[in-house]
Design an enzyme around this catalytic site. Structure first.
Site, mmCIF file in Angstrom:
data_model
loop_
_atom_site.group_PDB
_atom_site.id
_atom_site.type_symbol
_atom_site.label_atom_id
_atom_site.label_comp_id
_atom_site.label_asym_id
_atom_site.label_seq_id
_atom_site.Cartn_x
_atom_site.Cartn_y
_atom_site.Cartn_z
ATOM 1 N N LYS A 89 0.860 -1.184 0.000
ATOM 2 C CA LYS A 89 0.000 0.000 0.000
ATOM 3 C C LYS A 89 0.892 1.228 0.000
ATOM 4 C CE LYS A 89 -3.533 2.440 2.563
ATOM 5 N NZ LYS A 89 -4.515 2.381 3.643
ATOM 6 N N LYS A 125 -2.096 -1.476 -3.889
ATOM 7 C CA LYS A 125 -2.977 -0.308 -3.836
ATOM 8 C C LYS A 125 -2.160 0.961 -3.877
ATOM 9 C CE LYS A 125 -5.966 2.035 -0.658
ATOM 10 N NZ LYS A 125 -6.315 2.201 0.703
HETATM 11 C C1 PBG Z 1 -7.481 3.269 5.490
HETATM 12 C C2 PBG Z 1 -7.702 3.192 4.031
HETATM 13 C C3 PBG Z 1 -7.488 4.181 3.037
HETATM 14 C C4 PBG Z 1 -7.994 3.649 1.838
HETATM 15 C C5 PBG Z 1 -8.448 2.365 2.122
HETATM 16 N N1 PBG Z 1 -8.233 2.108 3.465
HETATM 17 C C6 PBG Z 1 -6.983 5.557 3.124
HETATM 18 C C7 PBG Z 1 -5.631 5.892 3.532
HETATM 19 O O1 PBG Z 1 -4.777 5.032 3.739
HETATM 20 O O2 PBG Z 1 -5.421 7.080 3.687
HETATM 21 C C8 PBG Z 1 -8.035 4.369 0.517
HETATM 22 C C9 PBG Z 1 -9.079 3.920 -0.437
HETATM 23 C C10 PBG Z 1 -9.395 4.847 -1.557
HETATM 24 O O3 PBG Z 1 -8.754 5.886 -1.793
HETATM 25 O O4 PBG Z 1 -10.348 4.529 -2.262
HETATM 26 N N2 PBG Z 1 -6.178 3.326 5.905
#
Ligand code: PBG
Length: 331
Positions: free
Chosen positions: A195, A248
Site C-alpha cells: 500500500k 494499492k
Molecule cells: C485506510 C484506508 C485508506 C484507503 C483504504 N483504506 C486511506 C488511507 O490510507 O489514507 C483508501 C481507499 C481509496 O482511496 O479509495 N487506511
C-alpha cells in the site's frame, strides 16, 4: 512470418473475431464494492468527490443493499465512520461499533453477501493516523494488539474476511494468531500488502473522515518510487498468513501488480482507489472522455496486469454494463 504474409488486422476485422481472441475478460465476480457506513440513523449523504457513492447509516445500508445484490456483485468491503473518535480508536473494536452493526444487519438481510471489512484505525482515532501515537510517531507494536482485537470483533459480528490496511509491520501475523485463538481460523485475511503513500486517496479521506490531523502517512505507507520493496512486503505478509495480497492503488502501480502476480502463487487483489475513480468521473462529467469506455479500459488493464480481484467504486456500474453487453449479444 511477417508482413505481408502475417497481417494482425485479420483477427481484428469483426467483433466475433475480436471476442474469439480476446485475452482478458471482466466478470462481475471480479469486483468488490467499497461501502461507507456512518454511525446514526436515517442517513444517506452523497459524497461529492465520489459521484454515485454515499455514507449510509447501518439500517439504510441494509435497505439499499438490494441494488447491490440485483447487480450481481456478491462482495462488499465496509469502511466504518464512527461518531466518537479517541486516541486509540476504541470504537473500531467495540462490539456495537458502526461496522459491527452494519455487518450484523447485512448478514441478517442477505446471508449470501460476502462481507469484507477494512481493518484500520485512521477512521477511529482523533488524530487520524492508522496506529496509536507515542512521542509523535505511529507506534507499531502497541497498534498490533488493537488491530487484532478489531479483526476478531469483525469476525464475531459475522464478517467473511478481514482486510488490514494500516501498513504496520507484523500485523498479518498478529491478526492471524488472534483470529485462530478465537475460533475464527476459517476467516481469511486479504492484506493490503503493498500500500503506497498516495495522493489518489483524496476523495476517500473525505468519505471516511480519516485525514491525518498532523503529518502524513509516509512513515508507514510505501514510497511510490519503490518496486522491489513491494515484493518484500508481499513475501512477509504471505509468511505471516495472508490468503490474498493486495496492491494499492492500482493504476499507477500496474507494474507492481504484474510483479506480485508473477512472483507469488497467490490470489492478488488490486484497489482501484477513490482518486482513480474520481478522475474518470470528473473528466466524463465534463464531456472530455467517454466515462464507460474509460471505466472498462481501466478495469481491463488492472485484470490484464494480473489482478484476480478488483476493489472498485465502479463495481455496480460495471456489473450493469457487462450485463447489458451480454444481453445485446443474445438478441
Ligand atoms: C485506510 C484506508 C485508506 C484507503 C483504504 N483504506 C486511506 C488511507 O490510507 O489514507 C483508501 C481507499 C481509496 O482511496 O479509495 N487506511
Amino acid at each position: 512470418m511477417r508482413f505481408p504474409e502475417y497481417r494482425p488486422r485479420r483477427l481484428r476485422k469483426s467483433e466475433a473475431f475480436r471476442r474469439m481472441v480476446r485475452e482478458t475478460s471482466l466478470d462481475v465476480s471480479d469486483f468488490i464494492l467499497p461501502l461507507f457506513v456512518i454511525e446514526g440513523k436515517g442517513i444517506k449523504v452523497p459524497l461529492a468527490s465520489l459521484p454515485g457513492h454515499f455514507q449510509y447509516s447501518p439500517e439504510i445500508l441494509a435497505q439499499e443493499i438490494g441494488q447491490v445484490i440485483d447487480s450481481g456483485v456478491s462482495a462488499v468491503i465496509l469502511f466504518g465512520v464512527p461518531s466518537k473518535k479517541d486516541a486509540i480508536g476504541s470504537q473500531a473494536f467495540s462490539n456495537d461499533g458502526v461496522t459491527q452493526q452494519a455487518i450484523k444487519r447485512l448478514k441478517d438481510i442477505c446471508p449470501a453477501l460476502t462481507i469484507v471489512t477494512d481493518v484500520c484505525l485512521c477512521e477511529y482515532t482523533d488524530h487520524g493516523h492508522c496506529g496509536v501515537i507515542s512521542d509523535e510517531t505511529v507506534d507499531n507494536d502497541p497498534t498490533l494488539d488493537i488491530l487484532a482485537k478489531v479483526s476478531v470483533s469483525h469476525a464475531r459480528a459475522g464478517a467473511d474476511m478481514v482486510a488490514p490496511s494500516d501498513m504496520m509491520d507484523g500485523r498479518v501475523g498478529a491478526i492471524r494468531e488472534a483470529l485462530d485463538e478465537s475460533g475464527y481460523e476459517s476467516v481469511p485475511i486479504m492484506s493490503y500488502s503493498a500500500k503506497y503513500c498516495s495522493a489518489f486517496y483524496g476523495p476517500f479521506r473525505d468519505a471516511a473522515q480519516s485525514t491525518p490531523q498532523f503529518g502524513d502517512r509516509k512513515s508507514y505507507q510505501m514510497d511510490p518510487a519503490n518496486g522491489d520493496e513491494a515484493l518484500r512486503e508481499v513475501e512477509l505478509d504471505i509468511d505471516e498468513g495472508a490468503d490474498i495480497v493486495m496492491v494499492k492503488p492500482a493504476l499507477s502501480y500496474l507494474d507492481i501488480i504484474w510483479r506480485v502476480k508473477s512472483s507469488f502463487n497467490r490470489p492478488v487483489a488490486a484497489y482501484n482507489v477513490s482518486g482513480e475513480y474520481a478522475m474518470v468521473k470528473a473528466a466524463s462529467q465534463n464531456g472530455w472522455i467517454d466515462g464507460e469506455r474509460c471505466m472498462f479500459e481501466v478495469l481491463t488493464s488492472i485484470k490484464r496486469a494480473g489482478a484476480d480481484i478488483i476493489i472498485t467504486y465502479h463495481a455496480l456500474e460495471a456489473a450493469k454494463a457487462l450485463r447489458e453487453i451480454e444481453g445485446q449479444r443474445l438478441t
